[in-house]
Design a protein around this motif. Structure first.
Motif, PDB file in Angstrom:
ATOM      1  N   UNK A  79       0.735  -7.546   5.823  1.00  0.00           N
ATOM      2  CA  UNK A  79      -0.231  -8.258   6.649  1.00  0.00           C
ATOM      3  C   UNK A  79      -0.566  -7.471   7.901  1.00  0.00           C
ATOM      4  N   UNK A  80       0.432  -6.804   8.469  1.00  0.00           N
ATOM      5  CA  UNK A  80       0.164  -5.987   9.653  1.00  0.00           C
ATOM      6  C   UNK A  80      -0.731  -4.801   9.320  1.00  0.00           C
ATOM      7  N   UNK A  81      -0.575  -4.259   8.116  1.00  0.00           N
ATOM      8  CA  UNK A  81      -1.438  -3.171   7.671  1.00  0.00           C
ATOM      9  C   UNK A  81      -2.877  -3.661   7.556  1.00  0.00           C
ATOM     10  N   UNK A  82      -3.068  -4.819   6.965  1.00  0.00           N
ATOM     11  CA  UNK A  82      -4.409  -5.385   6.832  1.00  0.00           C
ATOM     12  C   UNK A  82      -5.036  -5.622   8.208  1.00  0.00           C
ATOM     13  N   UNK A  83      -4.212  -6.083   9.143  1.00  0.00           N
ATOM     14  CA  UNK A  83      -4.725  -6.349  10.497  1.00  0.00           C
ATOM     15  C   UNK A  83      -5.199  -5.072  11.186  1.00  0.00           C
TER      16      UNK A  83
END
Length: 541
Positions: free
Chosen positions: A116-120
């Motif tokens: 999720x942090x990568x997507x953000x």
């Protein structure tokens, strides 16, 4: 020196955050299928990109996130892929590329948080993950226009922009089943590991044999890496019990005629010759199949073939076939597998081997080669004048570091495979090279909507010992010498009882263990055929 330069380069290159690209429509919208011509070298499409060296990129910085389990049980595999990615970048890097490596290890909650942090961070593309569960998470949380090039071989988690660069098991199986058809096989027995992967492959094999007009005579599952289960599977697949019973019965008949009947010297000589021949083995009877397809790894397949040979099924009786799971197994010197054929990926290119060896000090495996191809493909996509889907789904495909490949809008990859054959020399021989273009479609089966298939006992009319011995004409109707089939597995199939090798037989599916109770019948006890250990597999009674 090379390594020091590389580490310095990597320290400058690796960025743990990235800036997102501009908004765009669903990236499938601009995909249009075109006519197929010749594959393009995946390395050259980036190396010679006009947008990269010209002024039309507008100073764009491409941000690529790499998701790999760089700690934990899969760290060695992740390291091989990471090294191949770094090798591609070392060959082609420019200041407008930023690569972010993320350690996708830990439990699911931790991995989900990392993704999720990568997507953000809004990367332009993602390379990885390695495993299907993580690829499924990426499919659920990513923007629809973000391309994700994973390494999973599970087609059920592909789609919505999640693709795989890896070989799918359906292709390996269809390739080898196609070869079976060309070899003239009409009936096959399938042996598969009893796990999720094995059941999937058995389902594919069942479809492939149907597609190529080969009858699946039997299907058996075994517990992987379990000698007892493998042995039991070999006994069932070889029809050992029925063929052994037929052998015993044939020997008893011949022996009793020789000891109890008044026969001519010429007939006696003929019967003695038959008895001598049939006593050389423990089994009698033609198998109802010409091929065995082994869907497990090399070690399990080697054990299965050793047990099958022990129980009367060798390479002179049937043809053996395997999948790409055999490719890196230690089987090339095993004489039990002599003559077996299997599907395999092409050799890794010398160019990539040399580059990888300079960086890592060792030769790459095929998964590392896929990492190299994935990096080149993503770099080419980001700096190509083509739209992303037009580039990724080019029907011409690409020449990678291990043969040609191409991606489908479904997320599946296609890789051309070759056929190898074993001759116990220590090196497998290439029987048929891999296709070099996609002008002719490679595959017809896709890894979607597959359901598991149940075990299938071998379909057979049974083994009738009377079919394999010649009884004197005047004795054929004598009750003591009548024969019936052992191990019949047909329902409601009845014909006239057989008393010779030329007459029709009656099949009793439920009387395999019945004994003959005629008071005139006194069988002669025979010595057991001696057994020996086969290969490195110890067989106990």
């Amino acid at each position: 020196m090379y390594m020091n330069k590389f580490l310095l380069f990597l320290g400058v290159l690796t960025v743990l955050s990235g800036c997102g690209g501009g908004e765009s429509s669903n990236w499938y919208d601009s995909y249009e299928e075109t006519a197929t011509t010749v594959p393009t070298d995946v390395q050259d499409t980036y190396l010679y990109s006009t947008s990269l060296y010209g002024s039309d990129d507008g100073g764009r910085v491409a941000n690529i996130a790499v998701l790999l389990p760089m700690t934990g049980p899969a760290k060695n595999t992740a390291f091989d892929i990471k090294t191949s990615i770094e090798t591609a970048l070392l060959r082609k890097t420019k200041p407008n590329i930023k690569m972010s490596f993320y350690d996708l290890s830990g439990d699911k909650t931790q991995r989900d948080a990392i993704m999720q942090s990568v997507i953000n961070e809004k990367p332009d593309a993602v390379i990885g993950p390695l495993f299907a569960e993580d690829a499924k998470t990426m499919q659920d949380i990513k923007p629809s226009d973000l391309p994700v090039l994973s390494f999973t071989s599970d087609a059920s988690v592909l789609g919505n922009g999640v693709m795989t660069i890896n070989l799918l098991p359906t292709q390996s199986i269809e390739t080898i089943v196609n070869q079976m058809q060309q070899d003239g096989a009409k009936n096959v027995v399938i042996l598969a590991p009893n796990d999720q992967s094995g059941q999937l492959m058995a389902s594919v094999a069942n479809q492939a044999t149907d597609l190529y007009n080969i009858s699946t005579t039997g299907l058996f599952y075994y517990t992987p890496n379990n000698s007892d289960s493998i042995k039991e599977t070999a006994i069932r697949a070889s029809l050992y019990n029925a063929r052994n019973a037929a052998n015993t019965r044939a020997r008893e008949i011949l022996s009793d005629i020789l000891t109890k009947e008044n026969i001519s010297s010429e007939t006696r000589a003929s019967l003695n010759k038959q008895l001598e021949k049939i006593s050389r083995t423990e089994t009698t009877g033609k198998l109802p199949y010409e091929a065995v397809l082994l869907l497990g790894n090399g070690e399990d397949s080697k054990a299965l073939m050793s047990f099958l040979r022990y129980y009367g099924v060798g390479t002179r009786d049937v043809a053996f076939y395997g999948t790409t799971l055999w490719q890196d197994a230690d089987i090339a010197s095993d004489f039990t597998m002599n003559g077996a054929k299997y599907a395999a990926l092409p050799d890794i290119s010398e160019n990539f081997i040399n580059l990888y060896n300079i960086v890592s000090g060792k030769n790459p495996n095929h998964l590392a080669a896929f990492g190299y191809d994935a990096t080149n493909l993503i770099l080419g996509m980001l700096f190509s004048p083509k739209s992303e889907p037009a580039y990724l789904f080019d029907p011409n495909g690409y020449v990678g570091s291990a043969g040609i490949f191409r991606l489908q809008p479904s997320g599946e990859s296609e890789r051309a495979l070759r056929i190898m054959t074993l001759n116990s020399s220590g090196t497998a021989n290439e029987l048929k090279p891999a296709q070099t273009n996609f002008l002719k479609p490679l595959y017809n089966i896709h890894s979607i909507n597959l359901s598991s298939v149940a075990e299938k006992p071998i379909s057979t009319r049974g083994i009738n010992p009377g079919d394999y011995i010649t009884i004197p004409e005047n004795l054929r109707k004598k009750a003591a010498y009548k024969t019936k089939p052992f191990g019949a597995n047909y329902i409601n199939t009845e014909t006239t009882e057989n008393t010779s090798n030329t007459e029709a037989v009656q099949i009793y599916a439920d009387e395999e263990t019945e004994t003959i109770s005629n008071p005139d019948y006194q069988p002669i006890k025979l010595e057991n055929v001696s057994r020996e250990y086969i290969d490195s597999v110890e067989i106990t009674e």
